[in-house]
Design a protein around this motif. Structure first.
Motif, PDB file in Angstrom:
ATOM      1  N   ILE A  93      19.644  -5.674  68.827  1.00 33.21           N
ATOM      2  CA  ILE A  93      19.232  -5.349  67.458  1.00 33.21           C
ATOM      3  C   ILE A  93      17.719  -5.509  67.312  1.00 33.21           C
ATOM      4  CG2 ILE A  93      19.326  -6.190  65.067  1.00 33.21           C
ATOM      5  CD1 ILE A  93      22.365  -6.688  65.569  1.00 33.21           C
ATOM      6  N   ILE A  94      17.177  -6.600  67.827  1.00 34.99           N
ATOM      7  CA  ILE A  94      15.732  -6.815  67.745  1.00 34.99           C
ATOM      8  C   ILE A  94      14.981  -5.688  68.463  1.00 34.99           C
ATOM      9  CG2 ILE A  94      13.841  -8.320  68.504  1.00 34.99           C
ATOM     10  CD1 ILE A  94      15.833 -10.694  68.027  1.00 34.99           C
ATOM     11  N   THR A  95      15.463  -5.313  69.646  1.00 38.06           N
ATOM     12  CA  THR A  95      14.842  -4.227  70.405  1.00 38.06           C
ATOM     13  C   THR A  95      14.878  -2.922  69.628  1.00 38.06           C
ATOM     14  OG1 THR A  95      15.457  -5.299  72.482  1.00 38.06           O
ATOM     15  CG2 THR A  95      14.906  -2.957  72.596  1.00 38.06           C
ATOM     16  N   MET A  96      16.002  -2.629  68.983  1.00 38.26           N
ATOM     17  CA  MET A  96      16.122  -1.372  68.237  1.00 38.26           C
ATOM     18  C   MET A  96      15.306  -1.393  66.943  1.00 38.26           C
ATOM     19  SD  MET A  96      17.698   0.611  70.189  1.00 38.26           S
ATOM     20  CE  MET A  96      17.063  -0.301  71.588  1.00 38.26           C
ATOM     21  N   ILE A  97      15.164  -2.552  66.324  1.00 35.25           N
ATOM     22  CA  ILE A  97      14.300  -2.657  65.137  1.00 35.25           C
ATOM     23  C   ILE A  97      12.855  -2.350  65.538  1.00 35.25           C
ATOM     24  CG2 ILE A  97      13.264  -4.307  63.516  1.00 35.25           C
ATOM     25  CD1 ILE A  97      16.072  -5.596  63.286  1.00 35.25           C
ATOM     26  N   ILE A  98      12.424  -2.949  66.643  1.00 33.47           N
ATOM     27  CA  ILE A  98      11.052  -2.706  67.115  1.00 33.47           C
ATOM     28  C   ILE A  98      10.870  -1.246  67.519  1.00 33.47           C
ATOM     29  CG2 ILE A  98       9.377  -3.267  68.930  1.00 33.47           C
ATOM     30  CD1 ILE A  98      10.547  -6.174  68.791  1.00 33.47           C
ATOM     31  N   ALA A  99      11.859  -0.689  68.229  1.00 30.17           N
ATOM     32  CA  ALA A  99      11.763   0.713  68.644  1.00 30.17           C
ATOM     33  C   ALA A  99      11.721   1.646  67.439  1.00 30.17           C
ATOM     34  CB  ALA A  99      12.932   1.079  69.552  1.00 30.17           C
ATOM     35  N   THR A 100      12.529   1.336  66.427  1.00 29.32           N
ATOM     36  CA  THR A 100      12.625   2.213  65.260  1.00 29.32           C
ATOM     37  C   THR A 100      11.385   2.133  64.381  1.00 29.32           C
ATOM     38  OG1 THR A 100      15.031   1.984  65.255  1.00 29.32           O
ATOM     39  CG2 THR A 100      14.015   2.799  63.232  1.00 29.32           C
ATOM     40  N   TRP A 101      10.986   0.925  64.001  1.00 26.46           N
ATOM     41  CA  TRP A 101       9.949   0.796  62.979  1.00 26.46           C
ATOM     42  C   TRP A 101       8.573   0.417  63.496  1.00 26.46           C
ATOM     43  CZ3 TRP A 101      14.987  -0.671  61.334  1.00 26.46           C
ATOM     44  CH2 TRP A 101      15.519   0.207  60.383  1.00 26.46           C
ATOM     45  N   VAL A 102       8.475  -0.119  64.705  1.00 28.01           N
ATOM     46  CA  VAL A 102       7.153  -0.467  65.221  1.00 28.01           C
ATOM     47  C   VAL A 102       6.661   0.611  66.191  1.00 28.01           C
ATOM     48  CG1 VAL A 102       5.797  -2.195  66.467  1.00 28.01           C
ATOM     49  CG2 VAL A 102       7.601  -2.944  64.905  1.00 28.01           C
ATOM     50  N   VAL A 103       7.434   0.875  67.234  1.00 34.19           N
ATOM     51  CA  VAL A 103       7.012   1.851  68.246  1.00 34.19           C
ATOM     52  C   VAL A 103       7.015   3.268  67.681  1.00 34.19           C
ATOM     53  CG1 VAL A 103       7.561   2.848  70.509  1.00 34.19           C
ATOM     54  CG2 VAL A 103       7.792   0.383  70.145  1.00 34.19           C
ATOM     55  N   ASN A 104       8.071   3.638  66.973  1.00 36.26           N
ATOM     56  CA  ASN A 104       8.193   5.001  66.452  1.00 36.26           C
ATOM     57  C   ASN A 104       7.922   5.113  64.953  1.00 36.26           C
ATOM     58  OD1 ASN A 104       8.921   6.276  68.939  1.00 36.26           O
ATOM     59  ND2 ASN A 104      10.903   5.278  68.755  1.00 36.26           N
ATOM     60  N   GLY A 105       7.532   4.032  64.332  1.00 36.53           N
ATOM     61  CA  GLY A 105       7.226   4.054  62.901  1.00 36.53           C
ATOM     62  C   GLY A 105       6.069   4.990  62.608  1.00 36.53           C
ATOM     63  N   GLY A 106       6.193   5.741  61.558  1.00 39.95           N
ATOM     64  CA  GLY A 106       5.137   6.660  61.170  1.00 39.95           C
ATOM     65  C   GLY A 106       5.166   7.998  61.885  1.00 39.95           C
ATOM     66  N   LYS A 107       6.059   8.144  62.861  1.00 36.08           N
ATOM     67  CA  LYS A 107       6.147   9.410  63.594  1.00 36.08           C
ATOM     68  C   LYS A 107       7.141  10.377  62.954  1.00 36.08           C
ATOM     69  CE  LYS A 107       5.160   7.438  68.136  1.00 36.08           C
ATOM     70  NZ  LYS A 107       5.701   7.220  69.485  1.00 36.08           N
ATOM     71  N   GLY A 108       7.882   9.907  61.986  1.00 36.20           N
ATOM     72  CA  GLY A 108       8.921  10.726  61.381  1.00 36.20           C
ATOM     73  C   GLY A 108      10.287  10.323  61.897  1.00 36.20           C
ATOM     74  N   PHE A 109      11.295  10.544  61.080  1.00 34.11           N
ATOM     75  CA  PHE A 109      12.638  10.059  61.406  1.00 34.11           C
ATOM     76  C   PHE A 109      13.227  10.718  62.644  1.00 34.11           C
ATOM     77  CE2 PHE A 109      17.263   9.531  60.846  1.00 34.11           C
ATOM     78  CZ  PHE A 109      17.284   8.146  60.832  1.00 34.11           C
ATOM     79  N   ILE A 110      12.781  11.910  62.982  1.00 35.07           N
ATOM     80  CA  ILE A 110      13.299  12.578  64.178  1.00 35.07           C
ATOM     81  C   ILE A 110      13.026  11.740  65.428  1.00 35.07           C
ATOM     82  CG2 ILE A 110      11.248  14.003  64.617  1.00 35.07           C
ATOM     83  CD1 ILE A 110      14.870  15.195  64.981  1.00 35.07           C
ATOM     84  N   PHE A 111      11.930  10.972  65.436  1.00 34.57           N
ATOM     85  CA  PHE A 111      11.602  10.098  66.556  1.00 34.57           C
ATOM     86  C   PHE A 111      12.286   8.742  66.440  1.00 34.57           C
ATOM     87  CE2 PHE A 111       8.111  13.106  66.276  1.00 34.57           C
ATOM     88  CZ  PHE A 111       8.020  13.535  67.582  1.00 34.57           C
ATOM     89  N   GLN A 112      12.704   8.378  65.248  1.00 35.45           N
ATOM     90  CA  GLN A 112      13.343   7.092  65.001  1.00 35.45           C
ATOM     91  C   GLN A 112      14.873   7.166  65.058  1.00 35.45           C
ATOM     92  OE1 GLN A 112      11.303   6.907  61.167  1.00 35.45           O
ATOM     93  NE2 GLN A 112      10.510   4.906  61.778  1.00 35.45           N
ATOM     94  N   GLU A 113      15.400   8.368  65.011  1.00 32.02           N
ATOM     95  CA  GLU A 113      16.843   8.556  64.846  1.00 32.02           C
ATOM     96  C   GLU A 113      17.673   7.880  65.931  1.00 32.02           C
ATOM     97  OE1 GLU A 113      20.063  12.181  64.436  1.00 32.02           O
ATOM     98  OE2 GLU A 113      18.132  12.581  65.369  1.00 32.02           O
ATOM     99  N   LYS A 114      17.333   8.085  67.189  1.00 29.01           N
ATOM    100  CA  LYS A 114      18.155   7.555  68.285  1.00 29.01           C
ATOM    101  C   LYS A 114      18.229   6.035  68.234  1.00 29.01           C
ATOM    102  CE  LYS A 114      17.103   9.220  72.248  1.00 29.01           C
ATOM    103  NZ  LYS A 114      16.594   9.472  73.591  1.00 29.01           N
ATOM    104  N   SER A 115      17.080   5.381  68.114  1.00 27.77           N
ATOM    105  CA  SER A 115      17.090   3.918  68.072  1.00 27.77           C
ATOM    106  C   SER A 115      17.765   3.412  66.791  1.00 27.77           C
ATOM    107  CB  SER A 115      15.681   3.353  68.205  1.00 27.77           C
ATOM    108  OG  SER A 115      14.821   3.889  67.230  1.00 27.77           O
ATOM    109  N   PHE A 116      17.666   4.169  65.715  1.00 31.35           N
ATOM    110  CA  PHE A 116      18.326   3.787  64.464  1.00 31.35           C
ATOM    111  C   PHE A 116      19.847   3.856  64.606  1.00 31.35           C
ATOM    112  CE2 PHE A 116      19.738   4.654  60.047  1.00 31.35           C
ATOM    113  CZ  PHE A 116      19.295   3.473  59.467  1.00 31.35           C
ATOM    114  N   ILE A 117      20.352   4.867  65.297  1.00 29.76           N
ATOM    115  CA  ILE A 117      21.800   4.980  65.515  1.00 29.76           C
ATOM    116  C   ILE A 117      22.288   3.826  66.392  1.00 29.76           C
ATOM    117  CG2 ILE A 117      23.606   6.370  66.603  1.00 29.76           C
ATOM    118  CD1 ILE A 117      22.041   8.847  65.570  1.00 29.76           C
ATOM    119  N   TYR A 118      21.545   3.506  67.458  1.00 32.62           N
ATOM    120  CA  TYR A 118      21.889   2.339  68.267  1.00 32.62           C
ATOM    121  C   TYR A 118      21.897   1.074  67.397  1.00 32.62           C
ATOM    122  CZ  TYR A 118      21.494   4.595  72.883  1.00 32.62           C
ATOM    123  OH  TYR A 118      21.686   5.364  74.014  1.00 32.62           O
TER     124      TYR A 118
END
Length: 143
Positions: A93-118
């Motif tokens: 969960i911590i890894t996916m939070i970081i992937a979703t909102w830190v690494v891919n944050g600001g890039k648009g949801f299309i880049f956040q979608e996969k980690s968000f589903i995980y």
């Protein structure tokens, strides 16, 4: 009981074995996907990608990659077998939070979608636990 009543009952009732089977399918499906697409490639290419890996927490690229490999490969492997499921979900969960909102944050949801589903899958498993078809149940469940 008539056919309509049986139909209505089938829509609102679940057996614990059916729910446990669905948890098994979720655990295995999400874990194999995570291992195959993310964890294993990072594990076997650790030396090649460690210097270029993102360091979102400022702890160093090697440490960041090691933590991600631990979560994506080793924790996912534990999750396949349903061993220590709730504890194992925390690093995922911590890894996916970081992937979703830190690494891919600001890039648009299309880049956040996969980690968000995980993240949704791991959060669901944290809440529900591993179910009947797991090592957790075999080792720690009610006898």
């Amino acid at each position: 009981m008539g056919e309509l009543e049986l139909f209505k009952k089938s829509l609102v009732t679940t057996s614990s074995k059916r729910v446990s089977f669905s948890l098994l399918v979720l655990r295995i499906g999400v874990s194999i996907s995570m291992i195959y697409l993310h964890g294993y490639p990072r594990l076997i290419n650790f030396g090649k990608i460690s210097s270029e890996f993102t360091d979102p927490l400022g702890i160093g690229t090697d440490t960041s990659l090691a933590l991600v490999v631990f979560a994506e490969f080793f924790c996912s492997l534990f999750l396949v077998f349903g061993l220590l499921t709730r504890w194992i979900c925390v690093p995922l969960i911590i890894t996916m939070i970081i992937a979703t909102w830190v690494v891919n944050g600001g890039k648009g949801f299309i880049f956040q979608e996969k980690s968000f589903i995980y993240l949704i899958c791991y959060s669901s498993l944290l809440i529900s636990g591993s179910g009947y078809f797991s090592l957790d149940f075999k080792l720690f469940g009610k006898k």
